[in-house]
Design a protein around this motif. Structure first.
Motif, mmCIF file in Angstrom:
data_model
loop_
_atom_site.group_PDB
_atom_site.id
_atom_site.type_symbol
_atom_site.label_atom_id
_atom_site.label_comp_id
_atom_site.label_asym_id
_atom_site.label_seq_id
_atom_site.Cartn_x
_atom_site.Cartn_y
_atom_site.Cartn_z
ATOM 1 N N SER A 270 0.825 -1.207 0.000
ATOM 2 C CA SER A 270 0.000 0.000 0.000
ATOM 3 C C SER A 270 0.856 1.253 0.000
ATOM 4 N N ASP A 271 2.032 1.177 0.591
ATOM 5 C CA ASP A 271 2.813 2.385 0.767
ATOM 6 C C ASP A 271 4.282 2.006 0.982
ATOM 7 N N PRO B 3 -2.231 5.605 3.320
ATOM 8 C CA PRO B 3 -2.311 4.199 3.717
ATOM 9 C C PRO B 3 -3.054 4.047 5.027
ATOM 10 N N ASP C 296 3.803 0.432 -5.927
ATOM 11 C CA ASP C 296 3.199 1.137 -4.805
ATOM 12 C C ASP C 296 1.736 1.426 -5.137
ATOM 13 N N ARG D 123 -0.647 2.944 -3.529
ATOM 14 C CA ARG D 123 -1.138 4.290 -3.254
ATOM 15 C C ARG D 123 -0.672 5.273 -4.325
#
Length: 584
Positions: free
Chosen positions: A67-68, A136, A96, A98
DNA sequence: ATTACGAGCGCG
DNA sequence: AAAGCGCGCTCGTAAT
């Protein structure tokens, strides 16, 4: 064969794994996103790092999906450092979620799936100017108000959600040349996030003794926080005397401007440019005071205590933090280190700093993007502005530079605006590209960079500002429209330049990791700083020349990835120095 | 007492 | 001589 490693906090299908807050789950996928490995279960950061070490050894080119990047990778690096491993973990590739989502949210060249509609729906004009990003939430360390993929908050942290999100993102990217460029951008953005995390974690060499010496020289000995250091205090007193105002607080703009006016100095503000040129004995010490005050407040002892530990300045880079794709930073003003204190950025004994700067990057990017023949020719000269000057400004480099910058920023008045016709005649294709971008922005359209990063569409407030009935409203609407036109005009160039730089740093990082793989871990070159069009590597002195070659190679590779076989040249200025201040 | 915002200045 | 783009940080000040 691409292998994906998906990282999440828990698995819906195996709810028993949710038990611990700091847990993480890892799943392997193949190139078609089919599962090829059962979730590996870890509890806590230490075992996540252990798993990461194992995976990076067995599958060094696997792409990490999370997510991050910053949050996950920093946890890994922290735990890794705590266990004092043989060789630090280095993730090579990432996706990534996000950052990709932020790119896809506005990107024009997407497959219009419901996913795209959904993630782009929540943009409002009110956000304009401050880029709000998807944040996130599947990191246990994240603060509670931060939310990632709304709605369905609670599910979003799961492994299943991450995989579903990845599929949706892939499906949104078309199989076309534009889609391929978008894919490159997504890969580069994620690679940049890896480099940013490492640079923030390992830090920029910062010599505290040198910094303190500079401060003492300029301000005098350190005083308790909140109390002016001696030289600053002396100057403050001198100013209050010269303005016959004992109660004056020179740190208060309104106080100061009133005192200046009482003394017959015609100013409406206390800004440097307005004070300059006024004829009064207080002006010189006042300008000196402002300079010292700035050093004291922005980069003084307090700054040093807050941001430097163990001889390293640790900023947090915010990849994609600027709407154009440039990086921002959080903490310590990493991207605004004043020239005056760059003496404190000092290589460790036996080491050097390789400082590289892409010369006149933006006009070169413009030349390559627009395929303007004249400007491309100018890019192959010794100095771009020099060549532009020879081609159309009677050899006057200063005029040529002002004209070029004005064209890219959308200057409307003064010198650079007056030079526009000359420039338009000289480089019709390049100027047409800029003006097309400006016109699109003025009319409420969007603009994309070379690889497909796209401006947000104007919000309802902007649109309604363009609905006018009176003459006065008309004039205001025109101003608002032109402001947006300048923004989209500059977005094209600044954003595409940021992409070139992103590829440059990503490729350099890759090269440093492979070229020096045989070298001792404690003496391998490390990326330590990145500033829009400038890169710094900290390296053992004996490897400095090879690092220099890598920097050049990486720039050449960035150019090929961006523009294929363009004839535009992208030269670098490279300096191998002990101190940052000695570069250029 | 805390928060929001503009002024001012640093960087590219 | 300063304006045209993009930022972050600190301060004083006004608003809450």
């Amino acid at each position: 064969m691409t292998r994906y490693v998906v990282v999440a906090t828990h698995s819906v299908s195996q709810p028993e794994l949710e038990a611990q807050a700091a847990s993480s789950v890892i799943q392997f996928l193949d190139a078609d996103l089919q599962e090829i490995g059962h979730p590996m279960v870890n509890f806590g950061s230490a075992s996540l790092a252990a798993a990461a070490r194992d995976i990076t050894q067995k599958h060094p080119t696997a792409r990490w999906v999370w997510s991050d990047t910053t949050r996950w990778y920093r946890r890994i690096l922290e735990a890794d450092a705590a266990t004092r491993p043989a060789r630090p973990i280095a993730i090579q590739r990432a996706h990534d979620l996000r950052l990709t989502r932020n790119l896809l949210r506005f990107a024009a060249n997407t497959v219009r799936t419901s996913y795209i509609d959904e993630i782009s729906a929540d943009w409002h004009e009110e956000n304009h100017g401050t880029l709000t990003q998807f944040l996130p939430e599947n990191d246990p360390g994240a603060s509670p108000q931060e939310t990632l993929f709304e709605p369905h908050k609670e599910k979003n942290a799961s492994l299943e959600y991450q995989i579903a999100e990845l599929r949706l993102q892939f499906a949104a990217i078309p199989h076309s040349p534009a889609g391929n460029r978008l894919r490159m951008l997504i890969a580069a953005e994620s690679a940049g996030a890896i480099a940013a995390t490492e640079m923030g974690f390992f830090g920029l060499p910062w010599n505290e003794t040198e910094h303190k010496r500079l401060l003492e020289e300029a301000l005098g000995t350190e005083t308790p926080h909140g109390q002016r250091p001696p030289k600053l205090q002396a100057l403050a007193e001198e100013i209050t005397q010269l303005l016959y105002t004992p109660s004056l607080n020179p740190d208060s703009p309104q106080d100061l401007v009133r005192a200046l006016q009482r003394n017959g100095i015609p100013v409406n503000s206390t800004s440097k440019w307005e004070l300059k040129g006024k004829d009064h004995p207080v002006i010189e010490p006042l300008l000196r005071y402002k300079k010292m005050y700035r050093l004291y407040t922005a980069n003084g002892w307090h700054w040093l205590k807050t941001w430097v530990r163990d001889g390293r300045f640790h900023p947090e880079y915010v990849v994609g933090g600027v709407i154009t794709g440039r990086w921002a930073s959080r903490g310590g003003g990493a991207l605004q280190i004043p020239r005056g204190i760059r003496e404190a950025v000092l290589a460790e004994p036996g080491w050097k700093l390789v400082v590289a700067d892409a010369s006149q990057l933006e006009p070169r990017i413009l030349a390559a993007m627009s395929r303007d023949e004249g400007l491309s020719t100018a890019s192959r000269g010794k100095d771009l502005y020099e060549s532009v000057a020879e081609q159309g400004f009677g050899g006057d480099r200063a005029h040529a530079k002002v004209a070029m910058l004005g064209a890219m920023y959308g200057a409307t008045t003064g010198e650079s605006a007056r030079l526009m016709p000359t420039l338009r005649k000289l480089y019709p294709t390049a100027i047409a590209a800029l003006e097309k971008a400006a016109r699109s922005g003025e009319q409420g359209g969007v603009v994309s960079t070379h690889l497909g990063r796209t401006t947000p569409a104007p919000g309802p407030r902007w649109l309604s500002s363009q609905q006018t009935s009176t003459q006065e409203e008309q004039a205001r609407a025109g101003n608002i429209a032109r402001t947006r036109g300048r923004y989209t005009r500059n977005f094209l160039v600044q954003g595409s330049a940021a992409e070139w730089a992103l590829m440059w740093i990503a490729e350099l990082r890759r090269q440093l990791a492979t070229v020096f793989v045989e070298d001792d871990d404690a003496s391998r070159p490390e990326l330590v700083f990145f500033l829009h069009d400038e890169i710094m590597v900290h390296t053992p002195e004996r490897l400095a020349d090879r690092v220099h070659e890598c920097v050049l190679d990486a720039a050449a590779q960035a150019t090929r990835w961006m523009f294929g076989d363009t004839t535009v040249e992208f030269p670098l200025t490279v300096a191998i120095v002990d101190r940052y201040s000695d570069a250029k």
